[in-house]
Design a protein around this motif. Structure first.
Motif, PDB file in Angstrom:
ATOM      1  N   LYS A 132       0.873  -1.039   0.093  1.00 56.96           N
ATOM      2  CA  LYS A 132       0.048  -0.177  -0.095  1.00 56.96           C
ATOM      3  C   LYS A 132       0.717   1.346  -0.088  1.00 56.96           C
ATOM      4  N   GLN A 133       2.020   1.301   0.889  1.00 62.60           N
ATOM      5  CA  GLN A 133       2.652   2.412   0.876  1.00 62.60           C
ATOM      6  C   GLN A 133       3.529   2.649  -0.402  1.00 62.60           C
ATOM      7  N   ALA A 134       3.937   1.735  -1.117  1.00 57.51           N
ATOM      8  CA  ALA A 134       4.547   1.935  -2.478  1.00 57.51           C
ATOM      9  C   ALA A 134       3.442   2.412  -3.234  1.00 57.51           C
ATOM     10  N   LEU A 135       2.541   2.055  -3.555  1.00 56.25           N
ATOM     11  CA  LEU A 135       1.375   2.452  -4.462  1.00 56.25           C
ATOM     12  C   LEU A 135       1.021   3.923  -4.149  1.00 56.25           C
ATOM     13  N   TRP A 136       0.767   4.329  -2.716  1.00 50.10           N
ATOM     14  CA  TRP A 136       0.549   5.672  -2.564  1.00 50.10           C
ATOM     15  C   TRP A 136       1.796   6.507  -2.867  1.00 50.10           C
ATOM     16  N   ASP A 137       2.917   5.954  -2.543  1.00 51.01           N
ATOM     17  CA  ASP A 137       4.253   6.830  -3.090  1.00 51.01           C
ATOM     18  C   ASP A 137       4.056   7.146  -4.444  1.00 51.01           C
ATOM     19  N   GLY A 138       3.647   5.875  -5.289  1.00 54.24           N
ATOM     20  CA  GLY A 138       3.582   6.229  -6.849  1.00 54.24           C
ATOM     21  C   GLY A 138       2.428   7.342  -7.047  1.00 54.24           C
ATOM     22  N   VAL A 139       1.510   7.270  -6.431  1.00 58.32           N
ATOM     23  CA  VAL A 139       0.422   8.438  -6.692  1.00 58.32           C
ATOM     24  C   VAL A 139       0.809   9.729  -6.563  1.00 58.32           C
ATOM     25  N   LEU A 140       1.737   9.949  -5.114  1.00 55.28           N
ATOM     26  CA  LEU A 140       2.245  11.213  -4.872  1.00 55.28           C
ATOM     27  C   LEU A 140       3.305  11.707  -5.849  1.00 55.28           C
ATOM     28  N   ARG A 141       4.235  10.743  -6.581  1.00 56.15           N
ATOM     29  CA  ARG A 141       5.158  10.949  -7.310  1.00 56.15           C
ATOM     30  C   ARG A 141       4.411  11.653  -8.710  1.00 56.15           C
ATOM     31  N   VAL A 142       3.237  10.754  -9.072  1.00 56.66           N
ATOM     32  CA  VAL A 142       2.471  11.411 -10.349  1.00 56.66           C
ATOM     33  C   VAL A 142       1.876  12.863  -9.941  1.00 56.66           C
ATOM     34  N   VAL A 143       1.084  13.035  -8.967  1.00 55.34           N
ATOM     35  CA  VAL A 143       0.650  14.242  -8.324  1.00 55.34           C
ATOM     36  C   VAL A 143       1.842  15.398  -8.537  1.00 55.34           C
ATOM     37  N   ASP A 144       3.088  15.161  -7.931  1.00 51.87           N
ATOM     38  CA  ASP A 144       4.205  16.218  -8.019  1.00 51.87           C
ATOM     39  C   ASP A 144       4.580  16.407  -9.308  1.00 51.87           C
ATOM     40  N   SER A 145       4.350  15.625 -10.552  1.00 51.22           N
ATOM     41  CA  SER A 145       4.752  15.959 -11.934  1.00 51.22           C
ATOM     42  C   SER A 145       3.643  16.653 -12.827  1.00 51.22           C
ATOM     43  N   LEU A 146       2.415  16.929 -12.229  1.00 51.15           N
ATOM     44  CA  LEU A 146       1.328  17.348 -12.861  1.00 51.15           C
ATOM     45  C   LEU A 146       1.523  18.801 -13.000  1.00 51.15           C
ATOM     46  N   LYS A 147       1.387  19.249 -14.091  1.00 53.46           N
ATOM     47  CA  LYS A 147       1.297  20.727 -14.726  1.00 53.46           C
ATOM     48  C   LYS A 147       0.589  21.640 -13.405  1.00 53.46           C
ATOM     49  N   SER A 187      -6.105  21.611  -3.114  1.00 52.79           N
ATOM     50  CA  SER A 187      -7.159  22.050  -2.196  1.00 52.79           C
ATOM     51  C   SER A 187      -7.754  20.819  -1.489  1.00 52.79           C
ATOM     52  N   SER A 188      -7.927  19.691  -2.255  1.00 56.35           N
ATOM     53  CA  SER A 188      -8.405  18.557  -1.340  1.00 56.35           C
ATOM     54  C   SER A 188      -7.811  17.207  -2.397  1.00 56.35           C
ATOM     55  N   ARG A 189      -7.951  16.075  -1.503  1.00 55.05           N
ATOM     56  CA  ARG A 189      -7.721  14.784  -2.039  1.00 55.05           C
ATOM     57  C   ARG A 189      -8.469  13.852  -1.173  1.00 55.05           C
ATOM     58  N   ASP A 190      -9.221  12.993  -2.055  1.00 57.66           N
ATOM     59  CA  ASP A 190      -9.594  11.895  -1.253  1.00 57.66           C
ATOM     60  C   ASP A 190      -9.009  10.648  -0.676  1.00 57.66           C
ATOM     61  N   ALA A 191      -9.460  10.014  -0.072  1.00 57.10           N
ATOM     62  CA  ALA A 191      -8.640   8.879   0.361  1.00 57.10           C
ATOM     63  C   ALA A 191      -8.295   7.853  -0.568  1.00 57.10           C
ATOM     64  N   ALA A 192      -7.173   7.376  -0.209  1.00 56.09           N
ATOM     65  CA  ALA A 192      -6.799   6.248  -1.409  1.00 56.09           C
ATOM     66  C   ALA A 192      -7.845   4.886  -1.408  1.00 56.09           C
ATOM     67  N   HIS A 193      -8.239   4.682  -2.640  1.00 51.72           N
ATOM     68  CA  HIS A 193      -9.012   3.278  -2.767  1.00 51.72           C
ATOM     69  C   HIS A 193      -8.273   2.174  -3.105  1.00 51.72           C
ATOM     70  N   THR A 239      -6.622   3.968  -6.532  1.00 54.84           N
ATOM     71  CA  THR A 239      -7.278   5.232  -7.131  1.00 54.84           C
ATOM     72  C   THR A 239      -7.306   6.130  -6.193  1.00 54.84           C
ATOM     73  N   CYS A 240      -7.071   7.497  -6.637  1.00 58.33           N
ATOM     74  CA  CYS A 240      -7.123   8.814  -5.897  1.00 58.33           C
ATOM     75  C   CYS A 240      -7.479   9.879  -6.555  1.00 58.33           C
ATOM     76  N   ILE A 278      -6.242   9.627 -10.391  1.00 54.33           N
ATOM     77  CA  ILE A 278      -4.979   8.957 -10.551  1.00 54.33           C
ATOM     78  C   ILE A 278      -5.272   7.429 -10.088  1.00 54.33           C
ATOM     79  N   THR A 279      -4.886   6.615 -10.972  1.00 55.02           N
ATOM     80  CA  THR A 279      -4.864   5.315 -10.789  1.00 55.02           C
ATOM     81  C   THR A 279      -3.469   4.433 -11.015  1.00 55.02           C
ATOM     82  N   ILE A 280      -2.804   4.097 -10.023  1.00 55.85           N
ATOM     83  CA  ILE A 280      -1.703   3.307 -10.105  1.00 55.85           C
ATOM     84  C   ILE A 280      -1.928   1.728  -9.941  1.00 55.85           C
TER      85      ILE A 280
END
Length: 167
Positions: free
Chosen positions: A2-17, A25-31, A40-41, A57-59
């Motif tokens: 789970k932590q590795a997947l969530w870390d992947g989501v955060l890396r994608v988020v940081d790369s967004l334009k 402003s918000s993010r939902d809990a990871a599913h 998915t988040c 975002i789905t990893i």
């Protein structure tokens, strides 16, 4: 996982334009799916006009096996650049404990030019400073590349540290 997947989501988020850490402003809990191979988040990024851009975002992590058939059965598509096992002349092929090596032409310095003494099962003894590894032979291909040699242990001289003349 789970932590590795969530870390992947955060890396994608940081790369967004227009993304800056903490700018969302918000993010939902990871599913997570039942076997925890995907997450998915939704991330909402507030815009200057009061709307939000929503990124879903789905990893996904999918495991598969690759027996590397092309590498172990086909000649290199780049002759002279990378030697695949199928390119190797039989007298330069070294297989020890299921590991495939190639003896180079003598001027490339495989393994940093380290010395290897190789005793082939056909009786040859070869010393080289140009040995290259192609890795572990997958079980599927071991019949094609059976062990044909062993490494001869090298005698090492004891290391003596000379600290100068005794007083």
């Amino acid at each position: 996982m789970k932590q590795a997947l969530w870390d992947g989501v955060l890396r994608v988020v940081d790369s967004l334009k227009n993304s800056q850490p903490g700018h969302f402003s918000s993010r939902d809990a990871a599913h997570y799916n039942a076997d925890e191979t995907s997450v998915t988040c939704d991330m909402r990024m507030g815009q200057d006009d009061g709307t939000s851009t929503v990124y879903r975002i789905t990893i996904t992590v999918e495991a598969s096996e690759d027996s590397a058939d092309d590498f172990w059965t086909e000649p290199s598509p780049h002759p002279g650049i990378w030697r695949q096992p199928a390119d190797c002349e039989p007298e330069r092929r070294v297989v020890v404990d299921g590991q495939h090596y190639t003896i180079g032409p003598g001027n490339s310095g495989g393994f940093g030019g380290r010395r290897f003494d190789i005793k082939f099962f056909d009786g040859r003894l070869v010393t080289t400073h140009d040995l290259w590894s192609q890795g572990t032979i997958p079980p599927k291909h071991r019949g094609r590349y059976p062990d044909n040699a062993r490494f001869v242990p090298q005698e090492t001289e004891p290391f003596v540290l000379n600290l100068g003349e005794p007083e």
